[in-house]
Scaffold this motif. Structure first.
Motif, PDB file in Angstrom:
ATOM      1  N   THR A 169      -8.163   5.986  -4.718  1.00 12.00           N
ATOM      2  CA  THR A 169      -6.851   6.276  -3.882  1.00 12.00           C
ATOM      3  C   THR A 169      -7.534   5.525  -2.413  1.00 12.00           C
ATOM      4  OG1 THR A 169      -6.559   8.055  -5.381  1.00 12.00           O
ATOM      5  CG2 THR A 169      -5.687   7.993  -2.882  1.00 12.00           C
ATOM      6  N   VAL A 170      -6.310   4.781  -1.892  1.00 12.56           N
ATOM      7  CA  VAL A 170      -6.667   4.203  -0.549  1.00 12.56           C
ATOM      8  C   VAL A 170      -5.408   4.839   0.505  1.00 12.56           C
ATOM      9  CG1 VAL A 170      -7.469   2.025  -1.414  1.00 12.56           C
ATOM     10  CG2 VAL A 170      -5.128   2.326  -0.977  1.00 12.56           C
ATOM     11  N   ASP A 171      -5.693   4.896   1.679  1.00 19.07           N
ATOM     12  CA  ASP A 171      -4.892   5.649   2.645  1.00 19.07           C
ATOM     13  C   ASP A 171      -4.992   7.158   2.524  1.00 19.07           C
ATOM     14  OD1 ASP A 171      -4.487   3.149   3.903  1.00 19.07           O
ATOM     15  OD2 ASP A 171      -2.710   2.702   2.706  1.00 19.07           O
ATOM     16  N   GLN A 172      -4.274   7.700   3.327  1.00 17.88           N
ATOM     17  CA  GLN A 172      -4.197   9.278   3.259  1.00 17.88           C
ATOM     18  C   GLN A 172      -2.896   9.569   3.487  1.00 17.88           C
ATOM     19  OE1 GLN A 172      -6.743  10.575   6.186  1.00 17.88           O
ATOM     20  NE2 GLN A 172      -8.702  10.042   5.001  1.00 17.88           N
ATOM     21  N   GLY A 173      -2.500  10.748   3.154  1.00 14.12           N
ATOM     22  CA  GLY A 173      -1.025  11.641   3.137  1.00 14.12           C
ATOM     23  C   GLY A 173       0.058  10.869   2.503  1.00 14.12           C
ATOM     24  N   MET A 174       1.121  10.541   3.384  1.00 13.91           N
ATOM     25  CA  MET A 174       2.206   9.912   2.558  1.00 13.91           C
ATOM     26  C   MET A 174       2.035   8.399   2.244  1.00 13.91           C
ATOM     27  SD  MET A 174       4.672  12.169   2.415  1.00 13.91           S
ATOM     28  CE  MET A 174       6.275  11.261   2.330  1.00 13.91           C
ATOM     29  N   ALA A 175       0.904   7.775   2.869  1.00 12.46           N
ATOM     30  CA  ALA A 175       0.590   6.513   2.747  1.00 12.46           C
ATOM     31  C   ALA A 175      -0.245   6.251   1.153  1.00 12.46           C
ATOM     32  CB  ALA A 175       0.356   5.780   3.773  1.00 12.46           C
ATOM     33  N   ALA A 176      -1.087   7.272   0.981  1.00 12.31           N
ATOM     34  CA  ALA A 176      -1.744   7.191   0.081  1.00 12.31           C
ATOM     35  C   ALA A 176      -1.261   6.673  -1.302  1.00 12.31           C
ATOM     36  CB  ALA A 176      -2.300   8.747  -0.355  1.00 12.31           C
ATOM     37  N   ARG A 177      -1.977   5.654  -1.826  1.00 10.64           N
ATOM     38  CA  ARG A 177      -1.649   5.163  -3.105  1.00 10.64           C
ATOM     39  C   ARG A 177      -2.900   4.661  -3.990  1.00 10.64           C
ATOM     40  NH1 ARG A 177      -1.769   1.360   0.690  1.00 10.64           N
ATOM     41  NH2 ARG A 177      -2.495  -0.645   0.398  1.00 10.64           N
ATOM     42  N   PRO A 178      -2.799   4.889  -5.138  1.00 10.16           N
ATOM     43  CA  PRO A 178      -3.819   4.445  -6.380  1.00 10.16           C
ATOM     44  C   PRO A 178      -3.852   3.092  -6.504  1.00 10.16           C
ATOM     45  CG  PRO A 178      -2.390   5.274  -7.483  1.00 10.16           C
ATOM     46  CD  PRO A 178      -1.644   5.572  -6.195  1.00 10.16           C
ATOM     47  N   ILE A 179      -5.186   2.538  -6.531  1.00 11.12           N
ATOM     48  CA  ILE A 179      -5.228   1.103  -6.737  1.00 11.12           C
ATOM     49  C   ILE A 179      -6.233   0.888  -8.171  1.00 11.12           C
ATOM     50  CG2 ILE A 179      -6.418  -1.289  -6.132  1.00 11.12           C
ATOM     51  CD1 ILE A 179      -5.538  -0.586  -3.165  1.00 11.12           C
ATOM     52  N   ARG A 180      -5.971   0.228  -9.144  1.00  7.69           N
ATOM     53  CA  ARG A 180      -6.689   0.069 -10.463  1.00  7.69           C
ATOM     54  C   ARG A 180      -7.591  -0.967 -10.210  1.00  7.69           C
ATOM     55  NH1 ARG A 180      -4.811   1.860 -16.369  1.00  7.69           N
ATOM     56  NH2 ARG A 180      -5.225   3.783 -15.117  1.00  7.69           N
ATOM     57  N   PHE A 181      -8.894  -1.032 -10.370  1.00  2.00           N
ATOM     58  CA  PHE A 181      -9.966  -2.077 -10.463  1.00  2.00           C
ATOM     59  C   PHE A 181     -10.043  -2.277 -11.786  1.00  2.00           C
ATOM     60  CE2 PHE A 181     -10.145  -0.354  -6.159  1.00  2.00           C
ATOM     61  CZ  PHE A 181     -10.019  -1.676  -5.434  1.00  2.00           C
ATOM     62  N   GLN A 182      -9.942  -3.415 -12.441  1.00  2.00           N
ATOM     63  CA  GLN A 182     -10.254  -3.880 -13.748  1.00  2.00           C
ATOM     64  C   GLN A 182     -11.742  -4.257 -14.013  1.00  2.00           C
ATOM     65  OE1 GLN A 182      -7.873  -2.955 -15.858  1.00  2.00           O
ATOM     66  NE2 GLN A 182      -9.522  -2.939 -17.649  1.00  2.00           N
TER      67      GLN A 182
END
Length: 266
Positions: A60-73
């Motif tokens: 998970t990058v960023d925080q709060g409302m801007a938080a979003r998950p990034i998947r690393f293969q």
């Protein structure tokens, strides 16, 4: 296996980013070794679940409302981990390892081979009898055998012509306080402290005060060897000296006073 090897230790992996950076940089089929794996935080253990099973890791990058998950293969890799305290690992994490193994103490014959090899690496001329003498006094542990060998190298230079003979090895080990059974001065002080209580169980904190050592050090450094070799017994009420311990001190054995007969040794 003709694959690459990468080694690290759990204390070096402090943040999720450290783990992601390590895993994404591994070439395909790499063997990743993590030492002292019990030092991993619970959060990093959970990140490894998907990495071990399906070769991906979500961060998970960023925080709060801007938080979003990034998947690393991730590329397929093999994880090997080592610890002396597997009880500190979560059960789900332990279950994801396909081949759990327990390491035991080394035999005197294996330690002799290790000492002979280490002597060649250090440039020491050592007789086989001297290597066997070190092996029998090394508490069945290669690390201790190599430490004694390095120390005896000095004795060989001072007491002889640089060649490590069995006579010099015996003399040097005696002067270092390591007896024929591999017990050092602190081991004997622990046995003597228990002998003073004449069969009564003694708590580890009491033993620590009597010998002037930290209780954690006694439990983790000295006790495992003394218990496994049968010098002391660990009971629900404390530690007691076993028959072998009395014999080592040259004392007449005393039957341990364990109290309730229904209590079991553990």
């Amino acid at each position: 296996m003709q694959v690459e090897f990468h080694g690290t230790s759990a204390p070096a992996l402090k943040k999720p980013g450290d783990l992601v950076g390590l895993l994404t940089s591994l070439p395909e089929r790499t063997v990743l070794f993590i030492d002292e794996v019990h030092r991993l935080s619970a959060a990093l253990e959970e990140y490894l679940y998907s990495a071990m099973e399906d070769y991906f890791i979500d961060l998970t990058v960023d925080q709060g409302m801007a938080a979003r998950p990034i998947r690393f293969q991730l590329k397929p890799f093999t994880l090997v981990a080592a610890t002396t305290r597997d009880g500190l690992l979560s059960r789900p994490f332990q279950d994801r390892f396909g081949i759990p193994q327990k390491l035991s103490f080394y035999s005197a014959a294996d330690l002799t081979k290790i000492v002979i090899r280490s002597a060649k690496i250090l440039g020491i001329q050592a007789d086989r009898a001297a290597a066997e003498e070190i092996a029998t006094r090394a508490r069945k542990t290669p690390r201790i055998a190599n430490r004694l060998l390095r120390r005896l190298r000095d004795w060989a230079e001072v007491e002889g012509d640089g060649r490590l003979t069995v006579e010099i090895a015996q003399k040097g080990l005696e002067r270092e306080g390591v007896d024929a059974s591999g017990l050092d001065q602190m081991d004997r002080r622990i046995l003597q402290a228990l002998a003073q209580h004449k069969g009564q169980p003694v708590g580890v904190k009491t033993v620590a005060v009597m010998v002037g050592e930290e209780s954690d050090t006694i439990e983790e450094v000295y006790e495992p060897f003394l218990i496994q070799e049968g010098y002391i017994l660990k009971t629900p009420r404390g530690r007691v000296l076993a028959g072998k311990g009395y014999e080592h001190l040259g004392l007449k054995p005393i039957e341990p006073k364990l109290g309730d007969a229904t209590q079991e040794l553990f």
